[in-house]
Scaffold this motif. Structure first.
Motif, PDB file in Angstrom:
ATOM      1  N   MET A   1       0.837  -1.179   0.000  1.00 26.39           N
ATOM      2  CA  MET A   1       0.000   0.000   0.000  1.00 26.39           C
ATOM      3  C   MET A   1       0.883   1.244   0.000  1.00 26.39           C
ATOM      4  SD  MET A   1      -3.153  -0.406   2.542  1.00 26.39           S
ATOM      5  CE  MET A   1      -4.649  -0.874   1.784  1.00 26.39           C
ATOM      6  N   THR A   2       0.390   2.250  -0.692  1.00 29.56           N
ATOM      7  CA  THR A   2       1.119   3.506  -0.694  1.00 29.56           C
ATOM      8  C   THR A   2       0.874   4.234   0.624  1.00 29.56           C
ATOM      9  OG1 THR A   2      -0.704   4.790  -1.603  1.00 29.56           O
ATOM     10  CG2 THR A   2       0.764   3.688  -3.190  1.00 29.56           C
ATOM     11  N   GLU A   3       1.671   5.273   0.872  1.00 30.61           N
ATOM     12  CA  GLU A   3       1.485   6.057   2.101  1.00 30.61           C
ATOM     13  C   GLU A   3       0.086   6.670   2.127  1.00 30.61           C
ATOM     14  OE1 GLU A   3       3.533   9.833   4.290  1.00 30.61           O
ATOM     15  OE2 GLU A   3       4.834   8.422   3.236  1.00 30.61           O
ATOM     16  N   GLN A   4      -0.397   7.120   0.962  1.00 26.73           N
ATOM     17  CA  GLN A   4      -1.743   7.693   0.883  1.00 26.73           C
ATOM     18  C   GLN A   4      -2.785   6.640   1.269  1.00 26.73           C
ATOM     19  OE1 GLN A   4      -2.945   8.869  -3.059  1.00 26.73           O
ATOM     20  NE2 GLN A   4      -4.949   9.552  -2.386  1.00 26.73           N
ATOM     21  N   GLU A   5      -2.641   5.423   0.761  1.00 26.61           N
ATOM     22  CA  GLU A   5      -3.603   4.363   1.057  1.00 26.61           C
ATOM     23  C   GLU A   5      -3.615   4.010   2.537  1.00 26.61           C
ATOM     24  OE1 GLU A   5      -2.062   1.568  -1.758  1.00 26.61           O
ATOM     25  OE2 GLU A   5      -3.671   1.957  -3.182  1.00 26.61           O
ATOM     26  N   GLN A   6      -2.480   4.141   3.217  1.00 31.02           N
ATOM     27  CA  GLN A   6      -2.412   3.830   4.637  1.00 31.02           C
ATOM     28  C   GLN A   6      -3.289   4.762   5.465  1.00 31.02           C
ATOM     29  OE1 GLN A   6       1.687   3.694   5.884  1.00 31.02           O
ATOM     30  NE2 GLN A   6       2.229   2.220   4.314  1.00 31.02           N
ATOM     31  N   HIS A   7      -3.625   5.926   4.906  1.00 28.44           N
ATOM     32  CA  HIS A   7      -4.434   6.903   5.626  1.00 28.44           C
ATOM     33  C   HIS A   7      -5.891   6.890   5.174  1.00 28.44           C
ATOM     34  CE1 HIS A   7      -0.804   8.341   7.502  1.00 28.44           C
ATOM     35  NE2 HIS A   7      -0.243   8.407   6.318  1.00 28.44           N
ATOM     36  N   GLU A   8      -6.233   6.024   4.252  1.00 27.64           N
ATOM     37  CA  GLU A   8      -7.602   5.915   3.787  1.00 27.64           C
ATOM     38  C   GLU A   8      -8.415   5.032   4.734  1.00 27.64           C
ATOM     39  OE1 GLU A   8      -6.163   5.348  -0.694  1.00 27.64           O
ATOM     40  OE2 GLU A   8      -8.338   5.136  -0.440  1.00 27.64           O
ATOM     41  N   THR A   9      -9.691   5.284   4.759  1.00 32.93           N
ATOM     42  CA  THR A   9     -10.599   4.443   5.526  1.00 32.93           C
ATOM     43  C   THR A   9     -10.811   3.140   4.773  1.00 32.93           C
ATOM     44  OG1 THR A   9     -11.728   6.377   6.394  1.00 32.93           O
ATOM     45  CG2 THR A   9     -12.934   4.292   6.475  1.00 32.93           C
ATOM     46  N   ILE A  10     -10.825   2.041   5.503  1.00 33.85           N
ATOM     47  CA  ILE A  10     -11.111   0.740   4.906  1.00 33.85           C
ATOM     48  C   ILE A  10     -12.498   0.323   5.358  1.00 33.85           C
ATOM     49  CG2 ILE A  10     -10.439  -1.685   4.776  1.00 33.85           C
ATOM     50  CD1 ILE A  10      -7.564  -0.804   5.397  1.00 33.85           C
ATOM     51  N   GLU A  11     -13.338  -0.020   4.404  1.00 30.42           N
ATOM     52  CA  GLU A  11     -14.682  -0.496   4.729  1.00 30.42           C
ATOM     53  C   GLU A  11     -14.668  -2.019   4.796  1.00 30.42           C
ATOM     54  OE1 GLU A  11     -17.829   1.094   2.360  1.00 30.42           O
ATOM     55  OE2 GLU A  11     -17.137   3.159   2.640  1.00 30.42           O
TER      56      GLU A  11
END
Length: 147
Positions: A1-11
């Motif tokens: 995962m990218t750094e941006q993806e690490q800060h996204e909400t996961i449903e």
């Protein structure tokens, strides 16, 4: 995962028993939830093909060398599960096996490879064979290669 993806909400999966399994898995950092009724399970995170949202589900898995194997059975339904459609659109995934989390690339096994891997997965979960008999679609076997 990218750094941006690490800060996204996961449903997480909206299916009650799956969501409960995911919560146990995540809250225990994989110490609880690594098996489901004695069968190895992992957490798979895909990107929604329409929403772009990260989606997580719990799935039984098998192994083929360093690769992880999944089956898109959807309980023998005539339709593929949403997680399979998502990874078909974007094969970059994240999996968690126990406490270990890593990126991978998913692909559908075809031809002789699928023929070889199907018995591996029916040994893990024999009910897959019944599901295949109950549907007209060929149930996909997915190979996840760690990145």
């Amino acid at each position: 995962m990218t750094e941006q993806e690490q800060h996204e909400t996961i449903e997480d999966s909206p299916v009650g028993w799956v969501a409960k399994h995911i919560r146990r898995y995540v809250e225990s950092d994989g110490a609880d939830g690594g098996t489901f009724h004695g069968i190895p399970s992992l957490l798979l995170t895909t990107r929604g093909r329409r929403s772009g949202t990260l989606r997580r589900t719990a799935l039984m898995y098998g192994r083929d060398g360093d690769n992880y194997l999944l089956v898109a059975s959807n309980g023998g339904s005539a339709k593929h599960p949403a997680w399979y459609l998502n990874l078909s659109a974007d094969p970059t995934v994240e999996i968690q096996v126990g406490a270990e989390r890593f990126a991978g690339r998913a692909r559908t096994a075809t031809g002789e490879e699928r023929v070889r891997l199907w018995p591996v997965m029916t040994k893990v979960f024999p009910t897959y064979a019944r599901y295949q008999k109950e549907t007209d679609r060929e149930i996909p076997v997915i190979v996840i290669e760690p990145a």
